[in-house]
Motif scaffolding. Structure first.
Motif, PDB file in Angstrom:
ATOM      1  N   ASP A 162       8.148  54.723  53.322  1.00 37.47           N
ATOM      2  CA  ASP A 162       7.986  53.341  53.402  1.00 37.47           C
ATOM      3  C   ASP A 162       6.282  52.971  52.801  1.00 37.47           C
ATOM      4  O   ASP A 162       5.534  53.911  53.203  1.00 37.47           O
ATOM      5  CB  ASP A 162       7.790  52.790  55.016  1.00 37.47           C
TER       6      ASP A 162
ATOM      7  N   SER B 257       5.166  48.530  56.905  1.00 35.33           N
ATOM      8  CA  SER B 257       6.482  48.575  56.608  1.00 35.33           C
ATOM      9  C   SER B 257       7.262  47.970  57.776  1.00 35.33           C
ATOM     10  O   SER B 257       8.371  47.579  57.752  1.00 35.33           O
ATOM     11  CB  SER B 257       6.936  49.988  56.520  1.00 35.33           C
TER      12      SER B 257
ATOM     13  N   ASN C  46      11.065  44.527  52.443  1.00 35.22           N
ATOM     14  CA  ASN C  46      11.258  46.103  52.375  1.00 35.22           C
ATOM     15  C   ASN C  46      12.075  46.729  51.473  1.00 35.22           C
ATOM     16  O   ASN C  46      12.024  47.685  50.864  1.00 35.22           O
ATOM     17  CB  ASN C  46      11.213  46.471  53.728  1.00 35.22           C
TER      18      ASN C  46
ATOM     19  N   HIS D 148      10.977  46.792  48.024  1.00 38.40           N
ATOM     20  CA  HIS D 148       9.591  47.189  47.889  1.00 38.40           C
ATOM     21  C   HIS D 148       8.677  45.937  47.021  1.00 38.40           C
ATOM     22  O   HIS D 148       8.073  46.552  46.134  1.00 38.40           O
ATOM     23  CB  HIS D 148       9.508  48.338  46.971  1.00 38.40           C
TER      24      HIS D 148
END
Length: 124
Positions: free
Chosen positions: A30, A52, A72, A75
């Motif tokens: 993460d 994260s 997330n 990314h």
């Protein structure tokens, strides 16, 4: 890890912009991500960070004009900027680091990966 910023440009005072930063490459964990800026002749400023878990931190001097968010799954982080002023003119950089649970950080030294920046220019 490579970071690529996009979304910069020329905007009038009072306008808004949304910057994006996409991370790619060998992402094995993460990421915490952040945005910084640097104007010519000035030091780098930390603007906003997100870890994260989605916990965010924003620089006090922004007074709520900028907001960081993230996706997330992709990314990707975003910096939503509103009420832009000429003094916001700068190169804006995305940064990332492996999330080790310390929460969102606004110090540049805490980040290992940096993008090349995207220019934001606010006209008066």
């Amino acid at each position: 890890v490579q970071l690529v910023e996009s979304g910069g440009g020329l905007v009038q005072t009072g306008g808004s912009l949304k910057l994006s930063c996409e991370a790619s490459g060998n992402i094995e964990s993460d990421l915490s991500m952040a945005w910084f800026r640097q104007a010519p002749g000035q030091s780098r400023e930390g603007l906003a960070a997100v870890d994260s878990r989605g916990i965010t931190s924003h620089a006090d001097f922004l007074k709520g004009r900028f907001t960081i968010s993230q996706d997330n799954g992709r990314h990707t982080s975003y910096l939503h900027m509103s009420e832009l002023r000429p003094e916001d003119t700068a190169m804006y950089y995305c940064a990332a680091r492996r999330d080790i649970g310390y929460g969102p950080m606004l110090r540049g030294d805490d980040y290992s990966y940096w993008g090349r920046g995207t220019q934001v220019t606010v006209s008066s």
